[in-house]
Design an enzyme around this catalytic site. Structure first.
Site, PDB file in Angstrom:
ATOM      1  N   ALA A  35       0.867  -1.174   0.000  1.00 16.74           N
ATOM      2  CA  ALA A  35       0.000   0.000   0.000  1.00 16.74           C
ATOM      3  C   ALA A  35       0.905   1.225   0.000  1.00 16.74           C
ATOM      4  O   ALA A  35       2.071   1.154   0.423  1.00 16.74           O
ATOM      5  CB  ALA A  35      -0.894  -0.019   1.233  1.00 16.74           C
ATOM      6  N   GLY A  75       0.737  -4.920   0.992  1.00 14.92           N
ATOM      7  CA  GLY A  75      -0.438  -5.046   0.133  1.00 14.92           C
ATOM      8  C   GLY A  75      -0.173  -5.846  -1.145  1.00 14.92           C
ATOM      9  O   GLY A  75      -1.105  -6.379  -1.742  1.00 14.92           O
ATOM     10  N   GLU A  98      -0.465  -9.350  -0.115  1.00 19.94           N
ATOM     11  CA  GLU A  98      -1.889  -9.538   0.212  1.00 19.94           C
ATOM     12  C   GLU A  98      -2.748  -9.668  -1.037  1.00 19.94           C
ATOM     13  O   GLU A  98      -3.643 -10.508  -1.087  1.00 19.94           O
ATOM     14  CB  GLU A  98      -2.364  -8.363   1.089  1.00 19.94           C
ATOM     15  N   GLU A 143       4.807  -4.719   7.589  1.00 21.06           N
ATOM     16  CA  GLU A 143       4.042  -3.629   8.213  1.00 21.06           C
ATOM     17  C   GLU A 143       4.471  -3.297   9.633  1.00 21.06           C
ATOM     18  O   GLU A 143       4.486  -2.120  10.014  1.00 21.06           O
ATOM     19  CB  GLU A 143       2.542  -3.946   8.191  1.00 21.06           C
TER      20      GLU A 143
HETATM   21  N1  CAA Z   1       4.539   3.162  -1.033  1.00 18.17           N
HETATM   22  C1  CAA Z   1       4.876   4.305  -1.671  1.00 18.17           C
HETATM   23  N2  CAA Z   1       5.975   4.393  -2.445  1.00 18.17           N
HETATM   24  C2  CAA Z   1       6.737   3.305  -2.590  1.00 18.17           C
HETATM   25  C3  CAA Z   1       6.440   2.081  -1.957  1.00 18.17           C
HETATM   26  C4  CAA Z   1       5.276   2.036  -1.153  1.00 18.17           C
HETATM   27  N3  CAA Z   1       4.872   0.915  -0.551  1.00 18.17           N
HETATM   28  N4  CAA Z   1       7.407   1.191  -2.265  1.00 18.17           N
HETATM   29  C5  CAA Z   1       8.263   1.828  -3.081  1.00 18.17           C
HETATM   30  N5  CAA Z   1       7.884   3.109  -3.282  1.00 18.17           N
HETATM   31  C6  CAA Z   1       8.543   4.143  -4.068  1.00 18.17           C
HETATM   32  C7  CAA Z   1       9.724   4.724  -3.339  1.00 18.17           C
HETATM   33  O1  CAA Z   1       9.333   5.706  -2.438  1.00 18.17           O
HETATM   34  C8  CAA Z   1      10.542   5.257  -4.490  1.00 18.17           C
HETATM   35  O2  CAA Z   1       9.982   6.495  -4.898  1.00 18.17           O
HETATM   36  P1  CAA Z   1      10.957   7.756  -5.238  1.00 18.17           P
HETATM   37  O3  CAA Z   1      11.744   7.278  -6.441  1.00 18.17           O
HETATM   38  O4  CAA Z   1       9.978   8.843  -5.569  1.00 18.17           O
HETATM   39  O5  CAA Z   1      11.789   7.970  -4.037  1.00 18.17           O
HETATM   40  C9  CAA Z   1      10.276   4.250  -5.620  1.00 18.17           C
HETATM   41  O6  CAA Z   1       9.087   3.563  -5.246  1.00 18.17           O
HETATM   42  C10 CAA Z   1      11.382   3.237  -5.768  1.00 18.17           C
HETATM   43  O7  CAA Z   1      11.595   2.632  -4.503  1.00 18.17           O
HETATM   44  P2  CAA Z   1      13.043   2.502  -3.806  1.00 18.17           P
HETATM   45  O8  CAA Z   1      13.928   3.637  -4.234  1.00 18.17           O
HETATM   46  O9  CAA Z   1      12.815   2.328  -2.340  1.00 18.17           O
HETATM   47  O10 CAA Z   1      13.553   1.173  -4.498  1.00 18.17           O
HETATM   48  P3  CAA Z   1      14.594   0.114  -3.885  1.00 18.17           P
HETATM   49  O11 CAA Z   1      14.916  -0.809  -4.992  1.00 18.17           O
HETATM   50  O12 CAA Z   1      15.689   0.801  -3.184  1.00 18.17           O
HETATM   51  O13 CAA Z   1      13.760  -0.676  -2.764  1.00 18.17           O
HETATM   52  C11 CAA Z   1      11.845  -1.843  -1.852  1.00 18.17           C
HETATM   53  C12 CAA Z   1      12.662  -1.482  -3.131  1.00 18.17           C
HETATM   54  C13 CAA Z   1      12.675  -2.762  -0.954  1.00 18.17           C
HETATM   55  C14 CAA Z   1      10.589  -2.555  -2.338  1.00 18.17           C
HETATM   56  C15 CAA Z   1      11.490  -0.541  -1.096  1.00 18.17           C
HETATM   57  O14 CAA Z   1      10.918   0.377  -2.018  1.00 18.17           O
HETATM   58  C16 CAA Z   1      10.510  -0.739   0.016  1.00 18.17           C
HETATM   59  O15 CAA Z   1      10.878  -1.214   1.061  1.00 18.17           O
HETATM   60  N6  CAA Z   1       9.230  -0.358  -0.212  1.00 18.17           N
HETATM   61  C17 CAA Z   1       8.205  -0.440   0.811  1.00 18.17           C
HETATM   62  C18 CAA Z   1       7.760  -1.866   1.020  1.00 18.17           C
HETATM   63  C19 CAA Z   1       6.766  -1.920   2.146  1.00 18.17           C
HETATM   64  O16 CAA Z   1       7.056  -1.646   3.288  1.00 18.17           O
HETATM   65  N7  CAA Z   1       5.498  -2.329   1.808  1.00 18.17           N
HETATM   66  C20 CAA Z   1       4.437  -2.424   2.768  1.00 18.17           C
HETATM   67  C21 CAA Z   1       3.638  -1.164   2.794  1.00 18.17           C
HETATM   68  S1  CAA Z   1       2.490  -1.131   4.123  1.00 18.17           S
HETATM   69  C22 CAA Z   1       1.141  -1.980   3.570  1.00 18.17           C
HETATM   70  O17 CAA Z   1       1.129  -2.560   2.483  1.00 18.17           O
HETATM   71  C23 CAA Z   1      -0.029  -1.966   4.512  1.00 18.17           C
HETATM   72  C24 CAA Z   1      -1.108  -2.910   4.188  1.00 18.17           C
HETATM   73  O18 CAA Z   1      -1.080  -4.094   4.504  1.00 18.17           O
HETATM   74  C25 CAA Z   1      -2.327  -2.414   3.580  1.00 18.17           C
END
Ligand code: CAA
Length: 258
Positions: free
Chosen positions: A63, A108, A111, A131
């Site tokens: 998400a 998400g 999920e 999360e």
């Molecule tokens: N939400 C918003 N933006 C996201 C995102 C997310 N979940 N995941 C990645 N992005 C964005 C980053 O912010 C980045 O944007 P910018 O270029 O504008 O900075 C772009 O995507 C590329 O991401 P990274 O630079 O971080 O890429 P990376 O290769 O270094 O890392 C990754 C990849 C390990 C997937 C890392 O992006 C990451 O950890 N993302 C978040 C993963 C996460 O925690 N997901 C769970 C979200 S909570 C949820 O889903 C709640 C639920 O159950 C409903």
């Protein structure tokens, strides 16, 4: 649509989450478009769906953290409901859905894949529910579906520890059915979808309903669900054609979805 692409190839529909710059993270707009896309699927013609993410790096990275960062308790709950409603629509969609997981399937993303009927992934796929590391619980069904798919102990280990796993471990614990080199993933998904699409559509739909609804109740009730859906197939053109073809030792000419 801006964030969700849809393409019909014969009897197979391909849905692509298309927000590659944010690794296909799910914000409200993506969820709304996904909902509309499902509503617009031609259920007369399409017999299997494939869900994938744009690009070669990420299926869905979760998400949208930016959108969630300032939510109140009430808004957080509403956002959870929004995701849950769309994912439940996918899970109970009459037609089978294959998740072709082409990279990160986090939060998400994991999920949504678990709301699909069958999961296959590329070798670079990474699964997890990170999360608790963000100060929240999984909110689009992760606490419920992960435990049902991989077992309570493994789900709790992954969720409490915010521990991501790679494709080989996802395969080992039964989270995915198969792992492919990235370039072979979509051809494999389309082949599997094609195999499903060739079978009698009413029977496939009723099988999905029987499995899903039966898992939510006790066995005595579950077998009655099956009996009704089994019975529902009879007198259909496809049942008559399928059985007549067997008896006449010939191939089925065509299943007509009636
Ligand atoms: N939400 C918003 N933006 C996201 C995102 C997310 N979940 N995941 C990645 N992005 C964005 C980053 O912010 C980045 O944007 P910018 O270029 O504008 O900075 C772009 O995507 C590329 O991401 P990274 O630079 O971080 O890429 P990376 O290769 O270094 O890392 C990754 C990849 C390990 C997937 C890392 O992006 C990451 O950890 N993302 C978040 C993963 C996460 O925690 N997901 C769970 C979200 S909570 C949820 O889903 C709640 C639920 O159950 C409903």
């Amino acid at each position: 649509m801006e964030f969700v692409l849809y393409e019909q190839r014969g009897a197979v529909g391909i849905i692509t989450i298309n927000r590659e710059k944010a690794l296909n993270a799910l914000n409200s707009a993506v969820l709304d478009e996904l909902d509309k896309t499902l509503d617009n699927v031609n259920q007369e013609e399409v017999r299997c769906l494939i869900l994938t993410g744009a690009g070669q790096k990420s299926f869905v990275a979760g998400a949208d953290i930016g959108e969630m960062s300032s939510l109140t308790k009430k808004e957080g709950e509403a956002f959870g409901k929004k995701g849950n409603d769309v994912f439940r629509k996918l899970e109970t969609f009459p037609i089978p859905v294959i998740a072709a997981i082409n990279g990160f399937a986090l939060g998400g993303g994991c999920e949504i894949s678990m709301s699909c009927d069958i999961r296959i992934c590329s070798e670079n796929a990474v699964f997890g529910q990170p999360e608790v590391g963000l100060g929240i619980t999984p909110g689009f069904g992760g606490t419920q579906r992960l435990a049902r798919i991989v077992g309570v102990g493994k789900a709790k280990e992954m969720i409490y520890g915010a521990r991501n796993i790679k494709a080989d471990e996802a395969y080992r614990i039964g989270l995915v059915n198969n792992v492919y080199p990235i370039e072979e993933l979509m051809p494999a998904a389309e082949k599997l979808a094609g195999t499903i699409a060739k079978n009698a559509p009413i029977a496939v739909r009723n099988s999905k309903k029987a499995i899903n609804e039966g898992l939510d109740v006790g066995m005595d009730e579950a077998i009655v669900i099956e009996e009704k859906l089994f019975g529902d197939c009879f007198e259909s053109y496809d049942q008559k054609e399928g059985m007549t073809a067997f008896i006449e030792k010939r191939k089925v000419e065509a299943f007509l979805n009636k």
